[in-house]
Design a protein around this motif. Structure first.
Motif, mmCIF file in Angstrom:
data_model
loop_
_atom_site.group_PDB
_atom_site.id
_atom_site.type_symbol
_atom_site.label_atom_id
_atom_site.label_comp_id
_atom_site.label_asym_id
_atom_site.label_seq_id
_atom_site.Cartn_x
_atom_site.Cartn_y
_atom_site.Cartn_z
ATOM 1 N N ASN A 165 2.787 6.777 -6.683
ATOM 2 C CA ASN A 165 1.472 7.672 -7.333
ATOM 3 C C ASN A 165 0.675 6.597 -7.963
ATOM 4 O O ASN A 165 -0.097 7.088 -8.981
ATOM 5 N N VAL A 177 -11.873 1.490 -5.699
ATOM 6 C CA VAL A 177 -12.010 2.202 -4.340
ATOM 7 C C VAL A 177 -13.222 1.426 -3.573
ATOM 8 O O VAL A 177 -14.207 0.562 -4.246
ATOM 9 N N ASN A 211 -9.251 5.946 -0.907
ATOM 10 C CA ASN A 211 -10.301 5.299 0.136
ATOM 11 C C ASN A 211 -10.078 6.188 1.444
ATOM 12 O O ASN A 211 -11.023 5.770 2.307
ATOM 13 N N THR A 212 -9.258 7.435 1.574
ATOM 14 C CA THR A 212 -9.539 8.106 2.577
ATOM 15 C C THR A 212 -10.324 9.342 2.551
ATOM 16 O O THR A 212 -10.394 10.201 3.365
ATOM 17 N N ILE A 269 1.191 4.042 -2.911
ATOM 18 C CA ILE A 269 1.206 5.445 -2.776
ATOM 19 C C ILE A 269 2.614 6.379 -3.340
ATOM 20 O O ILE A 269 2.518 7.459 -3.811
ATOM 21 N N HIS A 323 -1.671 4.878 -6.108
ATOM 22 C CA HIS A 323 -3.031 4.640 -5.196
ATOM 23 C C HIS A 323 -3.206 6.095 -4.448
ATOM 24 O O HIS A 323 -3.557 6.186 -3.525
ATOM 25 N N THR A 324 -3.610 6.983 -5.586
ATOM 26 C CA THR A 324 -3.764 8.546 -5.160
ATOM 27 C C THR A 324 -4.953 8.736 -6.210
ATOM 28 O O THR A 324 -5.291 8.115 -7.156
ATOM 29 N N LYS A 344 0.962 -1.209 0.054
ATOM 30 C CA LYS A 344 -0.039 0.010 -0.010
ATOM 31 C C LYS A 344 0.977 1.312 -0.049
ATOM 32 O O LYS A 344 0.628 2.373 -0.763
ATOM 33 N N TYR A 345 1.908 1.250 0.740
ATOM 34 C CA TYR A 345 2.744 2.309 0.871
ATOM 35 C C TYR A 345 3.570 2.601 -0.453
ATOM 36 O O TYR A 345 3.697 3.848 -0.885
ATOM 37 N N ASP A 376 -5.104 9.273 -0.549
ATOM 38 C CA ASP A 376 -5.608 7.864 -1.143
ATOM 39 C C ASP A 376 -6.892 7.981 -1.345
ATOM 40 O O ASP A 376 -7.584 8.651 -0.450
ATOM 41 N N LYS A 418 -3.212 14.069 -3.960
ATOM 42 C CA LYS A 418 -2.341 13.305 -3.508
ATOM 43 C C LYS A 418 -2.924 12.204 -2.388
ATOM 44 O O LYS A 418 -2.089 11.688 -1.446
#
Length: 333
Positions: free
Chosen positions: A58, A145, A103-104, A55, A60-61, A51-52, A101, A99
């Motif tokens: 670029n 998503v 899902n956030t 991101i 998972h943005t 996951k990191y 995620d 920038k």
């Protein structure tokens, strides 16, 4: 050379180490990134690492999500007008969410974004939200998503435009306009056509029975029948740079069609000149000319719908703006 890992740590992803309280990632450029608790399972460590990295790369943005949508078949199937609008809306959307995620992103974020835009233009705030929702809906249907954060976020109330151009107002601008604007006004009015469909009108669309127009927004194909006034409008267009061969009815000296900004500049000049000379407010837009055409068309709502090319009668009613004359008690006797 990097230090060789212990046997029990060889399952860990590259540059991931077990700290005192957490598994940590050590980027090449230095620093430490906390991935997950030290008691996490191996699968959870790998999931946090992937996951990191997504991101960091670029992928998972919201930025990547929008770019993927723009490269999709769904986006290519949209009308040219809608595609251009979406690309324009994406600038402010990505400035705010790019920038993050996906899902956030929550409804609270979307609401705050709309409230900021809504201070200047509630309509534009609604359009930006609609674009963001379209992207998330597309992504949700493909498992990219977990949810669409735009769902449940209330749009600003919009007041439908009801500006009807009176004949004397139309004539005031027409008489002071350049040939390009004169021709465009008449074609838009008589054919009940949008500016974009008029400005890019091709010579090949001038047929024996009339002018072929495929609406850029709805895709509806129609042939608008000739009449003396419509033929005169095309003759006016032919007076524009007569020595220049062009495939376009309205064209510049180099034969190219007018860009929207260039045409709008000519339209503004005509409006300003008419205001100064007549002292009339003339507070209407070029798009209102299409509404005048639909309003002046004699026929039922169904007949207006067929002539204008709208999909529903409710859409026609938005453009039918002339105030109706109804009988009084005494005139009905």
């Amino acid at each position: 050379m990097p230090r060789k890992r212990k046997v029990e740590d060889q399952w860990m992803p590259q540059r991931v180490y077990k700290g005192r309280s957490a598994y940590e990632f050590k980027p090449v450029g230095g620093g430490t990134v906390r991935l997950c608790d030290v008691d996490a399972k191996q699968s959870e460590v790998w999931a946090a690492y992937e996951k990191y990295m997504a991101i960091a790369n670029n992928k998972h943005t919201v930025q990547h999500l929008v770019e993927t949508f723009f490269d999709s078949a769904d986006f290519r199937d949209l009308s040219l007008h809608t595609r251009k609008d979406y690309q324009k809306y994406s600038k402010k959307v990505l400035s705010a969410f790019g920038k993050m995620d996906p899902n956030t992103v929550t409804p609270v974020h979307v609401r705050k974004f709309m409230d900021i835009l809504g201070q200047k233009s509630p309509v534009q705030a609604n359009r930006h939200k609609a674009f963001l929702s379209r992207v998330f809906r597309w992504a949700y249907e493909r498992g990219k998503v977990q949810r669409n954060p735009c769902q449940g976020v209330k749009q600003f109330k919009e007041k439908a435009r009801d500006r009807y151009i009176e004949d004397y107002e139309y004539d005031a601008v027409y008489q002071r306009a350049c040939p390009v604007v004169k021709a465009a006004m008449e074609i838009s009015y008589l054919c009940m056509a949008r500016k974009a469909d008029v400005v890019k009108l091709h010579q090949s669309q001038l047929l024996k029975d009339g002018i072929f127009i495929q609406q850029g927004k709805t895709g509806k194909k129609q042939i608008k029948e000739w009449g003396p006034r419509l033929r005169k409008a095309v003759s006016t267009a032919n007076e524009i740079n007569p020595d220049v061969f062009s495939m376009f009815v309205l064209h510049q000296k180099n034969g190219h069609p007018f860009a929207v900004a260039s045409f709008d500049q000519r339209w503004r000049k005509a409006i300003i000149k008419a205001r100064e000379e007549t002292q009339l407010p003339l507070d209407f837009t070029f798009h209102d000319i299409k509404a005048k055409g639909i309003s002046d068309f004699e026929g039922t709502v169904s007949e207006k719908q067929q002539a204008s090319g709208h999909k529903t009668e409710s859409q026609v009613r938005v453009y039918d703006r002339k105030v109706a004359v109804v009988p009084t008690v005494e005139s009905k006797k």
